[in-house]
Design an enzyme around this catalytic site. Structure first.
Site, mmCIF file in Angstrom:
data_model
loop_
_atom_site.group_PDB
_atom_site.id
_atom_site.type_symbol
_atom_site.label_atom_id
_atom_site.label_comp_id
_atom_site.label_asym_id
_atom_site.label_seq_id
_atom_site.Cartn_x
_atom_site.Cartn_y
_atom_site.Cartn_z
ATOM 1 N N CYS A 2 -35.176 29.596 14.193
ATOM 2 C CA CYS A 2 -35.651 28.866 15.370
ATOM 3 C C CYS A 2 -34.799 27.634 15.657
ATOM 4 O O CYS A 2 -34.181 27.067 14.771
ATOM 5 C CB CYS A 2 -37.081 28.420 15.140
ATOM 6 N N ARG A 27 -27.830 30.401 15.790
ATOM 7 C CA ARG A 27 -28.772 30.438 14.673
ATOM 8 C C ARG A 27 -29.546 31.751 14.630
ATOM 9 O O ARG A 27 -30.203 32.049 13.640
ATOM 10 C CB ARG A 27 -29.759 29.277 14.796
ATOM 11 N N TRP A 74 -37.379 32.739 16.213
ATOM 12 C CA TRP A 74 -37.033 33.904 15.396
ATOM 13 C C TRP A 74 -38.321 34.274 14.677
ATOM 14 O O TRP A 74 -38.815 33.517 13.847
ATOM 15 C CB TRP A 74 -35.935 33.517 14.409
ATOM 16 N N ASN A 100 -40.403 24.371 14.322
ATOM 17 C CA ASN A 100 -39.607 25.153 13.371
ATOM 18 C C ASN A 100 -40.269 25.036 12.016
ATOM 19 O O ASN A 100 -40.742 23.952 11.661
ATOM 20 C CB ASN A 100 -38.185 24.588 13.239
ATOM 21 N N GLY A 101 -40.276 26.113 11.251
ATOM 22 C CA GLY A 101 -40.890 26.081 9.924
ATOM 23 C C GLY A 101 -42.102 26.982 9.884
ATOM 24 O O GLY A 101 -42.286 27.839 10.754
ATOM 25 N N GLU A 483 -19.710 41.361 -1.854
ATOM 26 C CA GLU A 483 -19.606 40.608 -0.607
ATOM 27 C C GLU A 483 -19.060 41.513 0.517
ATOM 28 O O GLU A 483 -19.546 41.494 1.643
ATOM 29 C CB GLU A 483 -18.713 39.373 -0.811
ATOM 30 N N LYS A 487 -21.056 42.357 3.985
ATOM 31 C CA LYS A 487 -20.456 42.041 5.280
ATOM 32 C C LYS A 487 -20.445 43.272 6.181
ATOM 33 O O LYS A 487 -20.784 43.208 7.358
ATOM 34 C CB LYS A 487 -19.028 41.529 5.035
ATOM 35 N N GLU A 490 -24.070 44.160 7.360
ATOM 36 C CA GLU A 490 -24.753 43.268 8.296
ATOM 37 C C GLU A 490 -24.214 43.316 9.709
ATOM 38 O O GLU A 490 -24.974 43.091 10.646
ATOM 39 C CB GLU A 490 -24.828 41.825 7.767
ATOM 40 N N HIS A 506 -23.040 56.725 -14.060
ATOM 41 C CA HIS A 506 -24.418 56.641 -14.553
ATOM 42 C C HIS A 506 -25.427 56.918 -13.446
ATOM 43 O O HIS A 506 -26.579 56.506 -13.542
ATOM 44 C CB HIS A 506 -24.651 55.281 -15.212
ATOM 45 N N LYS A 606 -28.768 32.912 11.450
ATOM 46 C CA LYS A 606 -27.713 32.158 10.756
ATOM 47 C C LYS A 606 -28.277 31.288 9.655
ATOM 48 O O LYS A 606 -27.680 31.135 8.604
ATOM 49 C CB LYS A 606 -26.953 31.302 11.778
HETATM 50 C C1 F6R Z 1 -24.305 36.706 5.300
HETATM 51 C C2 F6R Z 1 -24.838 35.369 5.250
HETATM 52 C C3 F6R Z 1 -26.089 35.137 4.484
HETATM 53 C C4 F6R Z 1 -26.134 33.707 3.945
HETATM 54 C C5 F6R Z 1 -27.499 33.417 3.322
HETATM 55 C C6 F6R Z 1 -27.546 32.020 2.747
HETATM 56 O O1 F6R Z 1 -23.093 36.729 6.001
HETATM 57 O O2 F6R Z 1 -24.314 34.462 5.843
HETATM 58 O O3 F6R Z 1 -26.244 36.062 3.455
HETATM 59 O O4 F6R Z 1 -25.111 33.530 3.010
HETATM 60 O O5 F6R Z 1 -28.502 33.560 4.278
HETATM 61 O O6 F6R Z 1 -27.292 31.070 3.722
HETATM 62 P P1 F6R Z 1 -26.782 29.637 3.355
HETATM 63 O O7 F6R Z 1 -25.429 29.777 2.773
HETATM 64 O O8 F6R Z 1 -26.790 28.872 4.637
HETATM 65 O O9 F6R Z 1 -27.746 29.088 2.341
#
Ligand code: F6R
Length: 611
Positions: A2, A27, A74, A100-101, A483, A487, A490, A506, A606
């Site tokens: 949000c 975000r 969100w 927010n929250g 990672e 990536k 997502e 396994h 985000k």
């Molecule tokens: C994936 C991504 C998320 C963040 C995770 C933690 O590309 O960005 O997996 O890494 O939500 O977010 P932060 O780093 O802001 O604590």
């Protein structure tokens, strides 16, 4: 996640709110709305979907006034819908709230309010807040908000308006970020600085329990007991242009290409000018005596930041010889971790606002541990609450998929590992200097990988029609594989899994069938032969293998795989900072080939400020 924006002044309120909300789009959100005090009273327009939908609704019936609040939602409590969008109002439509929250006890509060005759229209916790404030109101909005928040448990950043006092905008923060922008004859609120940066660079950053009362002419700050408080004005000197695409098609691509710069910035002032030593003692509060007392390290983070932590574990263990455990933050608190005063807890967070990471960090501090934060957002909750901070200085990261923030977290771990190793004397001076030489060469080496993006584009396009694929590797290659897999998932929505190469037989080998793509990381010299034999296992079952290896080994690796990409030669411990780059580009181009919204993948936000 949000976003909040609020405005009071003689400017074009509706436009300022909408522009502010657009600055927060990165975000992630699923609906948006604004409330403005107009000649007709408090009017609210909101819409599920993009801000463009809201703009369409407002086209014929603009909200004209000089005070307003806006929100991008969100969904947490209740599905994305017009009615669940913020701002929310009470039954009399005299009070309006953006939030927010999460209000954890909202169901209890809702029941009490229903008993008093309140009627609710949405499924949200936020609507409860607007009713609660209305219930508490007896002629003074500030006092009503102060009383209302005392009933609330959870996290909130609130913007509140009432038509009883239309010359006022009230904001309050607890465990969810909120800033106040100070203008001339106008003032602003924002959950993030970009929301208001176009209008002012002078801000107050609210702390938990701070409240701000904004009028056209000024901002007054209080605590929740109503006592006036003073705060320093923070001048923001970074530019919004840095948060724009600068000619790239997507923020993600721009951010991938910004990695050489980000690496240099992360190292700036930390690697000595002669390139021979790393010293963090100027910025770390922890002294050498404390460092010598550390018996173990816990690294705690979420998602991509957690993957950086997996590399961090290997860096700290190999350089400083301190045992390290890594945990995803959402699990850490609930496994009763053994935290002692000599446990150093390292939290890693791009945003510094991730609820799970914050909660884990607080748990660690409650247990007496010292917390070191690696974060990209100075002034974030994580940065402000940690005992020590290593800022990554990667610059704003807008794309939901983290790239430069992740890789600069790796650089931060290298710097930390080198610092600890120097203090603890676990490595010879010459060996440390050799690693630092490798570290400072990384930015140029990343540039040389980026020059080969077109090769990776082809690889990505040929993989993009598959519905499933695998990433494999050993040692830190396995950390990078995880990672790479995240990536790809997502942003391309292609199912993929990362496996420690030796684990395949396994169970996972059962899934290997003709033509399935396998991306193999083969950068750890000591593990080459082992990984190559695991590659042979998948090849024998029909997999199409694309390998990432080091320059000089392409010919050898090519004998066992279908395609090879070589990254510049570096020390084994440093390879993750290079090997991740081709994987980022493959994900980007696969998403592009499939026509997805690269910067705003579905269902994701985000900054994840709920647990
Ligand atoms: C994936 C991504 C998320 C963040 C995770 C933690 O590309 O960005 O997996 O890494 O939500 O977010 P932060 O780093 O802001 O604590």
């Amino acid at each position: 996640m949000c976003g909040i924006v609020g405005y009071i002044g003689n400017g074009e309120t509706q436009q300022i709110l909408l522009e502010g909300l657009k600055k927060l789009e990165y975000r992630g959100y699923d609906s948006a709305g604004i409330a403005v005090f107009t000649e007709q009273g408090l009017e609210v327009t909101k819409s599920k979907g993009r801000i463009a939908n809201l703009e369409e609704k407002l086209e014929g019936t603009p909200l004209l006034g000089s005070v307003g609040i806006g929100h991008t939602r969100w969904a947490t409590h209740g599905k994305p819908s017009d009615v669940n969008s913020h701002p929310h109002t009470d039954n009399s439509h005299q009070f309006s709230v953006v939030h927010n929250g999460i209000i954890e006890n909202y169901l209890d509060l809702k029941e009490e309010l229903i008993a008093k005759g309140h009627v609710f229209v949405s499924e949200t916790d936020t609507e409860v807040v607007s009713h609660l404030i209305a219930e508490e109101y007896d002629g003074n909005l500030v006092e009503a908000v102060q009383r209302a928040v005392k009933h609330m448990r959870g996290a909130y950043a609130l913007g509140v308006l009432t038509s009883h006092e239309p010359d006022k905008l009230v904001a309050v923060r607890y465990a969810s970020p909120l800033v106040i922008g100070i203008g001339e004859g106008e003032n602003f609120i924002g959950s993030d600085i970009p929301a208001i940066l176009e209008y002012t660079r002078n801000v107050y950053i609210l702390d938990d329990g701070d409240m701000a009362v904004l009028t056209h002419d000024g901002v007054e700050l209080f605590n929740l007991e109503g006592k006036s408080i003073a705060k320093d004005i923070v001048h923001i000197d970074w530019d919004l242009v840095t948060a724009e695409k600068a000619g790239f098609d997507h923020f993600m691509l721009k951010e991938i290409y910004e990695q050489p710069k980000a690496y240099r910035e992360t190292m700036l002032g930390r690697v000595s000018e002669d390139g021979k030593s790393v010293d963090l003692s100027k910025e770390l509060e922890m002294n050498d005596e404390y460092i010598r007392s550390i018996s173990k390290v816990h690294i705690v983070a979420c998602g991509t930041a957690y993957h950086a932590g997996l590399v961090g574990k290997s860096v700290i263990e190999s350089l400083a010889r301190i045992p390290v455990e890594t945990d995803v933050a959402s699990e850490y608190r609930y496994r009763s971790p053994i935290i002692t005063p000599d446990t150093l807890v390292i939290v890693v967070s791009q945003s510094g606002e991730t609820a799970d990471t914050l909660a884990a960090m607080r748990e660690a501090q409650r247990n007496g541990a010292r917390v070191l934060a690696i974060t990209n957002v100075v002034g974030s909750s994580v940065a402000r609450e940690a005992n020590d901070v290593i800022a990554t200085w990667a610059g704003p990261e807008i794309a939901v998929a983290s790239t430069k923030a992740y890789s600069s977290q790796l650089i931060a771990f290298y710097l930390l590992g080198l610092h600890l190793a120097r203090v603890l004397g676990t490595k010879e001076e010459a060996e440390l200097t050799h690693i630092i030489e490798g570290l400072t060469a990384l930015p140029e080496q990343v540039e040389s990988i980026l020059e080969q993006a077109s090769v990776l584009k082809q690889v990505a396009e040929s993989m993009s029609h598959h519905t499933s694929l695998f990433f494999i590797g050993r040692g830190v290659d396995y950390a990078v594989a995880q990672e790479g897999s995240l990536k790809l998932k997502e942003i391309s929505y292609i199912h993929s899994e990362a496996y420690a190469a030796g684990e395949l037989k396994h169970g996972t080998l059962a899934l290997i069938e003709d033509d399935i793509p396998v991306i193999a990381l083969v950068t750890q010299e000591g593990l080459f032969e082992k990984t190559l034999s695991n590659i042979t296992e998948v090849k024998a079952r029909g997999a199409h293998v694309f390998a990432v290896t080091n320059q000089g080994f392409e010919a050898e690796v090519a004998k066992s795989v279908d395609e090879v990409f070589a990254i510049p030669k570096t020390l084994p411990v440093l390879t993750p900072a290079l090997a991740v780059v081709p994987l980022q580009l493959i994900s980007y181009y696969a998403s592009l080939a499939l026509g997805h919204d690269v910067d705003k993948p579905r269902n994701l936000a985000k900054s994840v400020t709920v647990e």
